[in-house]
Design an enzyme around this catalytic site. Structure first.
Site, short mmCIF file in Angstrom:
data_model
loop_
_atom_site.label_atom_id
_atom_site.label_comp_id
_atom_site.label_asym_id
_atom_site.label_seq_id
_atom_site.Cartn_x
_atom_site.Cartn_y
_atom_site.Cartn_z
N HIS A 74 0.85 -1.20 0.00
CA HIS A 74 0.00 0.00 0.00
C HIS A 74 0.89 1.25 0.00
CE1 HIS A 74 -2.98 2.99 1.16
NE2 HIS A 74 -2.25 3.29 2.22
N ASP A 103 5.52 22.01 -26.74
CA ASP A 103 5.60 20.65 -26.19
C ASP A 103 6.71 20.64 -25.14
OD1 ASP A 103 5.65 17.80 -25.78
OD2 ASP A 103 4.78 17.56 -27.76
N TRP A 139 7.44 -0.08 3.63
CA TRP A 139 7.86 0.62 2.41
C TRP A 139 9.23 1.26 2.59
CZ3 TRP A 139 8.88 5.73 0.88
CH2 TRP A 139 8.71 6.71 1.87
N SER A 166 12.74 6.65 -14.43
CA SER A 166 11.63 7.37 -15.03
C SER A 166 11.52 8.78 -14.44
CB SER A 166 10.34 6.59 -14.81
OG SER A 166 9.23 7.41 -14.99
N SER A 167 11.62 8.87 -13.11
CA SER A 167 11.49 10.19 -12.46
C SER A 167 12.61 11.12 -12.90
CB SER A 167 11.57 10.06 -10.95
OG SER A 167 10.48 9.35 -10.47
N HIS A 250 13.19 12.17 3.10
CA HIS A 250 12.58 13.40 3.55
C HIS A 250 12.32 14.38 2.41
CE1 HIS A 250 10.57 15.76 6.38
NE2 HIS A 250 11.08 16.80 5.75
N GLU A 252 11.74 13.50 -0.43
CA GLU A 252 10.64 12.83 -1.14
C GLU A 252 9.28 13.33 -0.67
OE1 GLU A 252 10.32 10.80 -3.65
OE2 GLU A 252 8.26 10.14 -3.37
N TYR A 254 8.57 16.20 0.28
CA TYR A 254 8.35 17.52 -0.32
C TYR A 254 8.14 17.39 -1.82
CZ TYR A 254 8.97 19.34 4.22
OH TYR A 254 8.77 19.60 5.54
N SER A 265 -1.96 27.17 -5.39
CA SER A 265 -1.67 28.59 -5.64
C SER A 265 -2.23 29.06 -6.98
CB SER A 265 -0.16 28.83 -5.61
OG SER A 265 0.35 28.47 -4.36
N HIS A 299 15.20 13.26 11.56
CA HIS A 299 14.06 13.34 12.49
C HIS A 299 13.14 12.13 12.34
CE1 HIS A 299 11.61 15.91 9.40
NE2 HIS A 299 11.37 14.65 9.24
N HIS A 300 13.42 11.27 11.35
CA HIS A 300 12.69 10.01 11.26
C HIS A 300 13.34 8.95 12.14
CE1 HIS A 300 10.33 11.26 7.67
NE2 HIS A 300 11.36 12.04 7.50
N THR A 325 6.61 27.15 5.63
CA THR A 325 5.31 26.52 5.37
C THR A 325 4.19 27.40 5.89
OG1 THR A 325 6.48 24.46 5.77
CG2 THR A 325 4.12 24.31 5.46
N LYS A 328 3.44 30.20 3.56
CA LYS A 328 2.58 29.79 2.44
C LYS A 328 1.10 29.81 2.86
CE LYS A 328 4.71 26.99 -0.85
NZ LYS A 328 4.98 28.03 -1.72
N ARG A 447 2.17 1.26 15.02
CA ARG A 447 1.71 1.07 13.65
C ARG A 447 2.19 -0.29 13.15
NH1 ARG A 447 6.08 4.63 10.15
NH2 ARG A 447 4.88 3.91 8.37
#
Lengths: 522, 373
Positions: A74, A103, A139, A166-167, A250, A252, A254, A265, A299-300, A325, A328, A447
């Site tokens: 998932h 294009d 994951w 790909s990315s 991390h 990622e 963002y 926006s 921080h993870h 943040t 924003k 979890r």
């Protein structure tokens, strides 16, 4: 442009080969969006199975090993198969339209960057049928647990490599397009904010996808060639994987939220009929968030036993992210302030985004505080937090963007009543699902467990009911989109009164080839 | 009609939600803190929560005011301002100061929780898939602590007990009022030792020793769980700590030491096959059943079957060596460090004489002892 249309320049290949061989940014954008939607439904149905198992205590439907496969897949598929490709789909459709380019810069590479995705998708989905089942190590793929599995673990590593390639190709394309193909007069500080956020996101992707590739390659060699990168017995360190992974992971998060900021926006000024407040500070805030995202990875990992100065450094830098943040959020609210607002579905989703994403930001601030994080790390509080930023953040912005641009893509207006139903059912279902999970986490439910102690039973049942509601609602979205593609009220070139970027100057639906002559931006 | 429907369903829903809150099992905050660090964490969380509520009210108050008043449908005309340097600077700097206000107490707590120096006693805790080993090195006590909830409750065949999934066979026992340093290690994968009431969560990382500490004043039973995904039975790896008054704790230590002495005598004893099989069944139920299943069938493609296995039916020394040393590259771990010679002799004998395996031979603790390197 109308003239070109009438002279038949709009013809293009048809049938299946149109989609296989296409180099057109609009076709490729459509492919990305459909691919991500099917992955979203698949990963979502895994989530429904998770919520069904957790509906009440005891093991009902799945054995623990299978449950771990469900949660792992998932997460992997939602991140890499649903959210990221959806944003790339938006970039393909909208970036050329919004900067007045005909294009993308590298149309043939664009075709490749899409067609790698189904290959990776098939690898991931088929791993469920391998001996021992799909990956079940989370994951985040932490070793040594991830070293213990069978062939599906290698298939997942290969899939992650392919998705990363790909990315990176997609990002190179987006950066080159934005730098080289803007219409005359469109300076960088005149670009729509969606283009800006993708420009910064693309750099993030190029910076971190190779890091992820490195991390999973080390896993692969540890699994098969006795390299011991992550095994203390051979001189390695399992925690090193976590450092490398989160140095990717991390930024990622963002990567999955900056394009969302861009979409919101665009939408809020349109429906507030007022220019975006603080355009320049929005750009600077986006860039600061991107830069800060590289210095907060640990921080993870507060609970792995980092040295005290490291814990303090990562706590301070993480807290700091809330400043840009916050800027924003304040800017969005100042944009609404004294506007002339209407509440069509895109605006509803945008306001839902601002409210709920901010709640996710608050729980993020709580988690930034190291001692509190120690208590909440790996509990349902974290699950609630990242679903508030990823579902009501990324996913709601994707919905908002789809409704906003559907008239431009299809030439028809979507069904506004059904759109509003989709919004309200989603927002209610989402909150019933994830809000109680804060309480579960605070009270101490870890979890990634298939079964739980009795004091967690009630909130889990509520959460599951909300989950089924939220899940079922997404079928309504599928129906709305198909209905809109097949017909409906004809959309004007500029269906939204307050919209002002370049895509609204071309007809609806956007012709196959747009901007053969570059528009001039004053 | 519609309004009445909304009133009725809305009222009903509100009543339903309210009555749910009245029920005791809806825990909506952190667990009752029982150690100095947990106390600080609790108050830190409350502080940040209120700061967030304050910001929420101000920011969303402004937004919802705007949403209700500045809408086109009430004829509001859009203003045209789109920047204001002063406000933008203010709303960058003010949050910065709020953050400093939070960072100060948080830093104090970090420094306190990381200070593991001068403990009154030390216990080494090792994570195994899927149980904990507590090693009181100075006292010479060492035991394994595993889930005590019967499988029937998990499979919904029996009614669930009060401490469902949060109960163990051998809890960790500590004295009250003492600073206890916990050394964390792991045997196979990463686990995390977490007792919410103590404000302690520390990963156990294979190959490294990490430490943390707690002090508990109130005697009682405290429950936690493994907090790091560690494989199939991650959800079934509870932690139970019993805090006893120092005098009672001393008595517990003496009891345990007596047990150790008795076990040492057992090592040279010769048991009958029936005795070993009976003891082995218990060892199997605690240590082996998670992977190899009660019927010895294992889980196809994941964990090997023992019923009819070539290793089990082969020479008993080979079989015992696998149990002692594990099998590298598979999930079969080495039990040599966790189990006594008697336990290993018993479980090997049990496996060789259960299901369709009828080897009819028994292995004695002394033979296991000889196999140890």
């Amino acid at each position: 442009m109308e003239a070109a249309h009438e002279h038949g320049h709009d013809h293009h290949p048809s049938g299946i080969m149109r989609w296989v061989t296409t180099t057109n940014h609009k076709d490729i954008g459509t492919l990305y969006l459909w691919f991500s939607f099917f992955m979203f439904l698949f990963a979502g149905s895994l989530a429904m199975m998770i919520r069904a198992e957790l509906f009440q205590p005891g093991l009902q439907l799945f054995q623990p090993q299978v449950f771990n496969q469900l949660t792992t897949m998932h997460g992997l598929i939602m991140v890499f198969g649903a959210i990221m490709p959806a944003f790339v789909g938006f970039a393909n459709w909208q970036v050329p339209l919004m900067i007045g380019a005909p294009d993308m810069a590298f149309p043939r590479m664009n075709n490749w960057s899409f067609w790698l995705l189904p290959v990776a998708g098939i690898l991931l989905l088929s791993s469920f049928f391998m001996p021992g089942g799909a990956v079940a190590g989370g994951w985040t793929m932490y070793p040594p647990l991830f070293i213990q599995g069978g062939i599906s673990y290698d298939m997942t590593i290969l899939a992650v490599h392919i998705l990363g390639i790909s990315s990176i190709m997609g990002s190179i394309n987006i950066i080159t397009t934005i730098l080289n193909m803007r219409a005359p007069g469109m300076t960088m500080m005149k670009m729509p904010l969606f283009v800006w956020t993708w420009f910064i996101t693309a750099y993030l992707l190029i910076a971190v996808m190779p890091v992820l590739a490195g991390a999973v390659t080390m896993l692969l060699t540890d699994r098969h060639f006795d390299t011991h990168f992550f095994s203390a017995a051979g001189g390695g360190d399992p925690v090193m994987f976590q450092h490398v992974f989160w140095f990717f992971g991390h930024p990622e998060v963002y990567i999955m939220i900056l394009p969302a900021f861009g979409i919101i926006s665009q939408i809020i000024p349109t429906f507030a009929r007022k220019p975006l407040f603080g355009y320049a500070s929005m750009v600077y805030a986006t860039a600061s968030i991107a830069i800060l995202s590289f210095v907060v990875w640990a921080h993870h990992m507060y609970s792995v036993g980092l040295p005290t100065p490291a814990q303090l450094f990562f706590m301070y830098s993480t807290m700091l992210i809330s400043v840009p943040t916050g800027v924003k959020v304040f800017n969005w609210i100042a944009t609404m302030w004294r506007g002339s607002m209407t509440f069509e579905t895109p605006m509803l989703f945008a306001i839902g985004f601002v409210c709920l994403f901010t709640l996710g930001g608050f729980s993020g601030l709580v988690l930034a505080i190291t001692p509190v994080d120690i208590q909440l790390q790996d509990t349902y509080y974290v699950v609630a937090h990242f679903h508030y930023v990823l579902v009501s953040g990324s996913l709601f912005s994707i919905f908002a963007g789809v409704y906003y641009w559907l008239p431009k893509w299809t030439g028809h207006m979507y069904d506004e009543t059904l759109g509003k139903w989709h919004f309200w059912l989603s927002v209610i279902g989402f909150n019933i699902t994830f809000f109680p999970q804060h309480f579960l986490g605070l009270a101490g439910m870890p979890r990634r467990i298939p079964d739980y102690a009795l004091q967690f039973a009630n909130f889990n049942m509520i959460s599951s009911i909300g989950g089924f509601m939220f899940g079922a609602t997404q079928l309504l979205f599928l129906y709305i989109v198909i209905k809109c593609i097949r017909g409906g009220v004809k959309a004007a070139d500029k269906p939204w009164e307050g919209a002002d970027s370049l895509e609204w100057t071309v007809p609806s639906p956007a012709p196959y080839h747009t901007f053969e002559t570059a528009p001039v931006v004053k | 009609m519609m309004a009445k429907l909304i009133r009725n369903t809305g009222g009903g829903a509100a009543l339903f939600l309210y009555s749910m809150l009245a029920r005791a099992e809806y825990a909506i905050n952190l667990q009752q803190p029982e150690s100095p660090i947990a106390y600080q964490i609790f108050h830190l969380h409350t502080l940040i929560l209120w700061v967030c509520v304050g910001i929420f009210v101000v920011v969303f108050g402004a937004m919802f005011y705007s949403i209700f008043k500045h809408r086109k449908s009430v004829g509001h005309k859009a203003a045209h301002f789109h920047e204001n340097t002063t406000v933008e600077i203010i709303w960058t700097i003010v949050p910065f100061f709020i953050l400093m206000g939070m960072a100060f107490p948080a830093t104090q707590t970090v420094l306190a929780m990381r200070d593991t120096s001068v403990p009154d006693m030390t216990v080494k805790v090792t994570g195994y898939q899927w149980k904990w080993e507590y090693d009181y090195q100075k006292e010479g006590i060492k035991f394994i602590s595993s889930l005590a909830t019967p499988k029937d409750q998990i499979d919904n065949k029996a009614e669930k007990g009060e401490h469902y999934l949060l109960e163990v066979d051998n809890p960790m026992v500590v004295p009250t009022g003492k600073k206890i340093r916990v050394l964390l290690a792991a045997n196979d994968v990463i686990h995390a030792w977490w007792v919410p009431a103590f404000g302690v969560k520390q990963d156990a990382i294979p190959g490294f020793i990490k430490d943390t500490w707690f002090k508990v004043d109130k005697p009682g039973t405290y429950r936690g769980q493994c907090a790091e995904l560690c494989g199939k039975d991650h959800g079934f790896m509870p932690i139970v700590v019993e805090a006893k008054e120092p005098a009672e704790y001393a008595k517990w230590v003496a009891d345990q030491q007596a047990k150790v002495a008795a076990a040492a005598q057992n090592a040279d004893k010769v048991f009958t096959l029936a005795e070993l099989k009976a003891m082995g069944e218990k060892v199997y139920a605690t240590n082996c059943v998670a992977c190899h299943q009660a019927n010895g069938a294992g889980i196809p493609n994941v964990f090997k079957a023992l019923d009819g296995s070539a290793t089990v039916k082969g020479p008993k020394q080979g079989h015992a060596e696998v149990v002692l040393n594990g099998r590298t590259g598979t999930a079969m771990q080495a039990f040599g460090k966790q189990l006594s010679d008697t336990d290993i002799a018993a479980v090997v004998t049990y496996e060789r004489n259960s299901w369709s395996n009828n080897t009819g031979d028994a292995i004695q603790p002394s033979e296991v002892k000889a196999l140890r390197k």
